[in-house]
Design a protein around this motif. Sequence first.
Motif, mmCIF file in Angstrom:
data_model
loop_
_atom_site.group_PDB
_atom_site.id
_atom_site.type_symbol
_atom_site.label_atom_id
_atom_site.label_comp_id
_atom_site.label_asym_id
_atom_site.label_seq_id
_atom_site.Cartn_x
_atom_site.Cartn_y
_atom_site.Cartn_z
ATOM 1 N N TYR A 196 8.296 -8.385 51.493
ATOM 2 C CA TYR A 196 8.897 -9.719 51.578
ATOM 3 C C TYR A 196 7.958 -10.849 51.158
ATOM 4 C CZ TYR A 196 12.588 -7.310 54.085
ATOM 5 O OH TYR A 196 13.609 -6.446 54.412
ATOM 6 N N GLY A 197 6.670 -10.592 51.042
ATOM 7 C CA GLY A 197 5.730 -11.627 50.646
ATOM 8 C C GLY A 197 5.410 -12.589 51.778
ATOM 9 N N GLY A 198 4.652 -13.613 51.453
ATOM 10 C CA GLY A 198 4.314 -14.641 52.431
ATOM 11 C C GLY A 198 3.376 -14.156 53.515
ATOM 12 N N VAL A 199 3.494 -14.770 54.683
ATOM 13 C CA VAL A 199 2.698 -14.419 55.856
ATOM 14 C C VAL A 199 3.629 -13.757 56.863
ATOM 15 C CG1 VAL A 199 1.285 -15.291 57.755
ATOM 16 C CG2 VAL A 199 1.113 -16.334 55.484
ATOM 17 N N VAL A 200 3.190 -12.658 57.432
ATOM 18 C CA VAL A 200 3.986 -11.959 58.435
ATOM 19 C C VAL A 200 3.256 -12.004 59.768
ATOM 20 C CG1 VAL A 200 5.121 -9.807 59.073
ATOM 21 C CG2 VAL A 200 4.930 -10.426 56.666
ATOM 22 N N VAL A 201 3.990 -12.337 60.813
ATOM 23 C CA VAL A 201 3.482 -12.329 62.179
ATOM 24 C C VAL A 201 4.260 -11.252 62.921
ATOM 25 C CG1 VAL A 201 3.221 -13.640 64.321
ATOM 26 C CG2 VAL A 201 2.950 -14.792 62.104
ATOM 27 N N LEU A 202 3.612 -10.121 63.227
ATOM 28 C CA LEU A 202 4.258 -9.061 63.987
ATOM 29 C C LEU A 202 3.958 -9.295 65.459
ATOM 30 C CD1 LEU A 202 5.930 -6.507 64.097
ATOM 31 C CD2 LEU A 202 3.854 -5.175 63.623
ATOM 32 N N LYS A 203 4.955 -9.822 66.159
ATOM 33 C CA LYS A 203 4.764 -10.237 67.542
ATOM 34 C C LYS A 203 4.664 -9.030 68.467
ATOM 35 C CE LYS A 203 8.505 -12.814 67.380
ATOM 36 N NZ LYS A 203 9.561 -13.839 67.590
ATOM 37 N N GLY A 204 4.125 -9.267 69.646
ATOM 38 C CA GLY A 204 4.002 -8.221 70.646
ATOM 39 C C GLY A 204 2.641 -8.268 71.298
ATOM 40 N N ALA A 205 2.348 -7.264 72.110
ATOM 41 C CA ALA A 205 1.028 -7.164 72.734
ATOM 42 C C ALA A 205 -0.004 -6.954 71.635
ATOM 43 C CB ALA A 205 1.005 -6.011 73.722
ATOM 44 N N GLY A 206 -0.905 -7.896 71.488
ATOM 45 C CA GLY A 206 -1.841 -7.863 70.371
ATOM 46 C C GLY A 206 -1.116 -8.209 69.083
ATOM 47 N N THR A 207 -0.710 -9.479 68.938
ATOM 48 C CA THR A 207 0.032 -9.920 67.765
ATOM 49 C C THR A 207 -0.841 -9.819 66.516
ATOM 50 O OG1 THR A 207 1.506 -11.379 68.998
ATOM 51 C CG2 THR A 207 1.124 -11.938 66.693
ATOM 52 N N VAL A 208 -0.250 -9.289 65.437
ATOM 53 C CA VAL A 208 -0.971 -9.093 64.187
ATOM 54 C C VAL A 208 -0.412 -10.057 63.150
ATOM 55 C CG1 VAL A 208 -1.791 -7.392 62.516
ATOM 56 C CG2 VAL A 208 -1.129 -6.652 64.803
ATOM 57 N N ILE A 209 -1.300 -10.696 62.370
ATOM 58 C CA ILE A 209 -0.917 -11.661 61.335
ATOM 59 C C ILE A 209 -1.537 -11.207 60.021
ATOM 60 C CG2 ILE A 209 -0.890 -14.096 60.668
ATOM 61 C CD1 ILE A 209 -1.987 -13.548 64.135
ATOM 62 N N TYR A 210 -0.727 -11.239 58.946
ATOM 63 C CA TYR A 210 -1.220 -10.710 57.662
ATOM 64 C C TYR A 210 -0.584 -11.481 56.516
ATOM 65 C CZ TYR A 210 -2.445 -7.112 54.166
ATOM 66 O OH TYR A 210 -2.958 -6.413 53.092
ATOM 67 N N ASP A 211 -1.414 -11.838 55.519
ATOM 68 C CA ASP A 211 -0.911 -12.564 54.352
ATOM 69 C C ASP A 211 -1.102 -11.787 53.053
ATOM 70 O OD1 ASP A 211 -3.652 -12.715 53.980
ATOM 71 O OD2 ASP A 211 -3.714 -14.891 53.710
ATOM 72 N N GLY A 212 -1.399 -10.518 53.155
ATOM 73 C CA GLY A 212 -1.648 -9.706 51.975
ATOM 74 C C GLY A 212 -3.104 -9.614 51.605
ATOM 75 N N LYS A 213 -3.940 -10.481 52.178
ATOM 76 C CA LYS A 213 -5.376 -10.473 51.902
ATOM 77 C C LYS A 213 -6.197 -10.366 53.187
ATOM 78 C CE LYS A 213 -4.831 -14.318 49.692
ATOM 79 N NZ LYS A 213 -5.055 -15.587 48.962
ATOM 80 N N GLU A 214 -5.806 -11.096 54.202
ATOM 81 C CA GLU A 214 -6.558 -11.114 55.455
ATOM 82 C C GLU A 214 -5.658 -10.664 56.600
ATOM 83 O OE1 GLU A 214 -9.519 -14.175 57.791
ATOM 84 O OE2 GLU A 214 -7.617 -14.994 57.081
ATOM 85 N N MET A 215 -6.206 -9.801 57.453
ATOM 86 C CA MET A 215 -5.518 -9.331 58.642
ATOM 87 C C MET A 215 -6.192 -9.973 59.853
ATOM 88 S SD MET A 215 -3.110 -6.864 59.475
ATOM 89 C CE MET A 215 -3.286 -5.441 58.390
ATOM 90 N N ALA A 216 -5.382 -10.562 60.743
ATOM 91 C CA ALA A 216 -5.912 -11.192 61.948
ATOM 92 C C ALA A 216 -5.189 -10.637 63.162
ATOM 93 C CB ALA A 216 -5.767 -12.709 61.875
ATOM 94 N N LEU A 217 -5.872 -10.685 64.294
ATOM 95 C CA LEU A 217 -5.342 -10.126 65.529
ATOM 96 C C LEU A 217 -5.549 -11.139 66.647
ATOM 97 C CD1 LEU A 217 -4.188 -7.592 66.955
ATOM 98 C CD2 LEU A 217 -6.524 -6.737 67.134
ATOM 99 N N ALA A 218 -4.493 -11.414 67.391
ATOM 100 C CA ALA A 218 -4.555 -12.371 68.500
ATOM 101 C C ALA A 218 -4.165 -11.657 69.778
ATOM 102 C CB ALA A 218 -3.631 -13.556 68.244
ATOM 103 N N VAL A 219 -5.119 -11.517 70.690
ATOM 104 C CA VAL A 219 -4.852 -10.818 71.953
ATOM 105 C C VAL A 219 -4.738 -11.873 73.044
ATOM 106 C CG1 VAL A 219 -5.484 -8.851 73.374
ATOM 107 C CG2 VAL A 219 -6.298 -8.979 71.024
#
Length: 507
Positions: free
Chosen positions: A411-434
């Motif tokens: 789908y492109g863009g930035v994806v925020v996969l919500k849940g315990a330990g939310t993961v954010i990814y833009d195709g280049k950088e992966m981030a994790l928010a606990v």
Amino acid sequence: MRADLLALPRTLYSAGYIRAAEPILAHRLGIPLYRVMEAAGQAAWERVKQQWPIATRVSVLCGGGNNAGDGYVVARLAHQAGLTVKLYQHRPFERLTGDADRAQQAWLAAGGVVEDLAAKWDEADLCIDALVGSGLKGPLRAPMAEVVARVNRLSIPILSLDIPSGLNGETGAVESEAVRATATLTLVGAKPGLLTGRALEHIGTLWFAPLQLGDEMDKVDIQAEGPLAETVVLLKPDRLKQWLPTRSQASHKGDHGRLLVIGGNEGMAGAARLAGEAALRSGTGLVAVNCHRDSVVPVQFSRPELMVREWGALASAQKIPWADALVLGPGLGQCPAALARFREALSVPSPMLLDADALNLLAASPKKRTQQDCNWILTPHSGEAARLLGQSVAKVESDRFAAIRALQQRYGGVVVLKGAGTVIYDGKEMALAVVGNSGLATGGSGDLLSGIIGGLLAQGLAPMQAACAGVMIHGEAADSALAPGPRGMLPSDLLPEIRRWVNFEVI
């Protein structure tokens, strides 16, 4: 954010990356890997003394790999300090190999005894889990799964070395049984698989020991491609001061962004209202809500600062160009009128966030924003992610990192996969928010997140920055609002806390 997680390094490395990098670093630094194993056992022993100083009886449970070697070292150190140590080994009459064998022989030379893991365990004050390391692939086999189930029935503290046994070190998934640790001491590199999904139910307090190699981990090129070579950024609240725009004393409402929230179908006014107020609380200058005609009065009456217009081609066509960013989906529904709003919004190039029913409509009619036009943010929970990918929720949760990569690729863009330990990814950088807690498991929490991220997008943040900052603000606000507990916490309880976090009052 939990104090133990704040102490972790910002860069997280996959378990596979760490296993590949360890021998390279050890050779480069001239450090035998057995010395690293000794350091791991020493770090564990120091934690035992610090955390459980009155423990006099310790059970150490060992498997058959290098994780067992770490267990043998800590057992020897505890024995030499005068504690009563019982060491139980899987297949005790088989010698281990490599450095683990050397650690086993050192334990025997110190007067230690190896007992059968399948036998009855003596009573103890502390159990040390050195059964299965981070290289586990797939479910535990029956004998070890039964051992882990026994560990979880213990009523004493459990310290897992490197990773709770049974947990997949790459993904955090639990495919059969996994130890529910009181604390985990992870070694050499902090692993993202410990910080998302079901792993958060198993790690307990998470400690990190870099040993001799961890500080050099970023200097290794293991010539790998794909997930193995990908690092993950652990988000911390101090980044908010870097992300959020400064406000001039001479600024006016037009300087702080204009957001349009499209949703609020009949009977679902609250979703659009929560998203709209969350955007206002995040500092957005002007927020308008475009909703079903029956939702206009409820939205405007409950929050007069929101501008409200009913659905209709004329109203939407006038409002969309006005906005700096859109939030599409809170309470939108999937009726023909909702589909018309969805198509109308996607026809414009404005930065936007898609959530809730907008994601379900997208799943039904997939569309990808190209690299040149990738200014949208998708914020699915695992159920919505499963629909977007055409797979089961269980498949998504079995590897949340693989799922978010697939979503972003499709789908492109930035994806925020919500849940315990939310993961954010833009195709280049992966981030994790606990951040966040179980109090967020109630209707409307996702609408708040949509409004916060959308508001930051309207204020000029790049999509990845808006997503990361919004997730942190939302989760930290939930943690600030947690007292007296997660049960009964309402999304609207977070609204005052959102304001505090965007003003850095609690950082």
